[in-house]
Design an enzyme around this catalytic site. Structure first.
Site, PDB file in Angstrom:
ATOM      1  CG  HIS A 217      -2.033   0.997   1.102  1.00 12.28           C
ATOM      2  ND1 HIS A 217      -1.849   2.348   1.285  1.00 12.28           N
ATOM      3  CD2 HIS A 217      -3.338   0.835   0.782  1.00 12.28           C
ATOM      4  CE1 HIS A 217      -3.000   2.978   1.096  1.00 12.28           C
ATOM      5  NE2 HIS A 217      -3.912   2.084   0.788  1.00 12.28           N
TER       6      HIS A 217
ATOM      7  CE1 TYR B 232      -6.478   8.433   7.519  1.00  8.90           C
ATOM      8  CE2 TYR B 232      -5.163   8.909   5.568  1.00  8.90           C
ATOM      9  CZ  TYR B 232      -5.343   8.231   6.762  1.00  8.90           C
ATOM     10  OH  TYR B 232      -4.402   7.336   7.202  1.00  8.90           O
TER      11      TYR B 232
ATOM     12  N   PRO C 145      -5.275   5.777  17.114  1.00  9.35           N
ATOM     13  CG  PRO C 145      -7.455   5.063  16.641  1.00  9.35           C
ATOM     14  CD  PRO C 145      -6.618   5.706  17.715  1.00  9.35           C
TER      15      PRO C 145
ATOM     16  CE  LYS D  24       3.626   6.883  12.596  1.00 11.23           C
ATOM     17  NZ  LYS D  24       4.088   6.118  11.444  1.00 11.23           N
TER      18      LYS D  24
ATOM     19  CE1 TYR E 232      -1.053   7.573   7.135  1.00 11.37           C
ATOM     20  CE2 TYR E 232      -0.188   6.357   5.254  1.00 11.37           C
ATOM     21  CZ  TYR E 232      -1.247   6.684   6.098  1.00 11.37           C
ATOM     22  OH  TYR E 232      -2.486   6.118   5.889  1.00 11.37           O
TER      23      TYR E 232
END
Length: 396
Positions: A76, A206, A298, A302, A393
């Site tokens: 991804h 998002y 969340p 991580k 990220y």
């Protein structure tokens, strides 16, 4: 109380931290017992985050724990941000350090780790409650257990590892004043939804909306994780399937983009976005890892990666102490882990502010939402912001 055989290390908790730790110890010839209060079936079905960072993948590959990941994991490298001013995608795999994430459901990883640990001669005591930890200031600490039939016994080891989460007994075993705890509720609550439905978008998406945040994350070709921002204290059972899909459609603006693939809701629960860090992560012969050491929201996926990082660090230190008679790594354990934990906390906080704006029409709320739009615009337009996002990220 019935006596039980000793081990060099007793691990409390069979989540990613405890299982990675146990596997690395067994690979080095260290005897290890893991105690888990849930059944094996429950642990192997428990759905959690599924995004593995390159560091986590490397640890698993280097220790012979990545066969399932390589067979069924999916690369991804792109996420999308959707809002009132349209949608943009970031190929973070081509930005920053140019590294992707790997999607592999945590329950599948846990099942792999359990099988590998047992194949390496490790012992896991499922359905076993830990009722107390003792002697952590001595050279022979112990764990009091109650087996599936209620039989009480004690496990002793040279060292104890507390990997049993934020509400586990390991944290409570630390003497008063032995550690400082930093806590913060970020003022945001999510309704976490697991749907028996294929992903509706190729990327993690998002969505920023005046009604609140919504998120879309693929877990497999048939299961998708969704998030909806809701008021704190909301009862998940008040959210029926039709209400969930209708609200997701509004916030993800399906009238402008593609419709969602709907399906039965497998799970719905609320998550308060909060953070906790303990300093130090050790006392005497007890060492904390995973959520027992630090809880992260969340918002940046991580948690499991930090657990694997800590397990790798702790395993190396324990092997040095037990095999090479070098306790230096154990003395440095907190100092080695905490900077990375706090760095991850900072990025998680940054993500929360990026994705969530306050409700209301007062001056403060309007101002904060304008800042949120500015952050998203900078992320869309500025390469320096994109590189920062990509490096943090993906990285730990």
């Amino acid at each position: 109380m019935l006596a039980s055989r000793d081990a060099q290390v007793v691990v409390v908790g069979a989540g990613p931290a405890g299982l990675v730790l146990g596997n690395l110890l067994r690979a080095a010839g260290v005897t290890c017992v893991i105690v888990e209060r849930q059944s094996r079936a429950h642990v192997e079905r428990r759905a959690r985050a599924g995004f593995l960072a390159p560091h986590s993948v490397r640890v698993l590959e280097e220790n012979g724990l990545a066969a399932g990941l390589r067979a069924r994991g999916e690369r991804h490298d792109t996420c999308a941000f959707r809002g009132e001013h349209g949608q943009f995608e970031l190929n973070y795999g081509a930005l920053g350090h140019r590294q992707p994430l790997t999607v592999y459901p945590q329950q599948d990883l846990v099942a792999d780790l359990i099988t590998a640990f047992l194949d390496r001669g490790g012992e896991i005591r499922f359905d076993t409650a830990v009722t107390g930890l003792h002697g952590i200031d001595t050279d022979r600490p112990s764990v009091d257990c109650a087996g599936p039939d209620g039989t009480a016994y004690r496990l002793s080891g040279a060292y104890l590892a507390g990997c049993d989460g934020r509400h586990g007994v390991a944290r409570r075993a630390l003497p008063a004043g032995a550690a400082r705890e930093y806590r913060r509720y970020h003022g945001v609550t999510w309704l976490a939804i697991l749907a028996q439905a294929p992903p509706s978008m190729a990327a993690v998406t998002y969505a920023v909306h005046d009604r609140g945040f919504a998120g879309h994350m693929a877990r497999s070709s048939t299961v998708t994780r969704y998030y909806l921002q809701v008021p704190r204290g909301e009862d998940p059972e008040e959210w029926g399937e039709r209400r969930i899909w209708d609200e997701l459609a509004v916030r993800m603006r399906t009238a402008q983009y593609e419709p969602l693939h709907e399906g039965p809701i497998l799970e719905r629960t609320t998550v308060d976005l909060s953070s906790e860090v303990r300093e130090p992560l050790q006392h005497g012969r007890l060492f904390l890892a995973g959520d027992a050491a630090a809880l992260i929201s969340p918002s940046a996926a991580k948690g499991a990666n930090l657990a694997i990082m800590a397990a790798d660090t702790l395993a190396r230190a324990l092997v040095d102490a037990l095999v090479r008679d070098d306790p230096g790594g154990l003395a440095r354990y907190s100092g080695d882990c905490l900077p990375r934990l706090w760095h991850a906390q900072e990025f998680s906080h940054w993500m929360i502010n990026l994705l969530h704006g306050p409700a209301g029409d007062d001056d403060e709320a309007v101002f904060q939402r304008a800042l949120q739009r500015a952050r998203l615009t900078s992320l869309r337009d500025l390469r320096s912001h994109q590189d920062y996002f990509a490096e943090n990220y993906v990285g730990i």
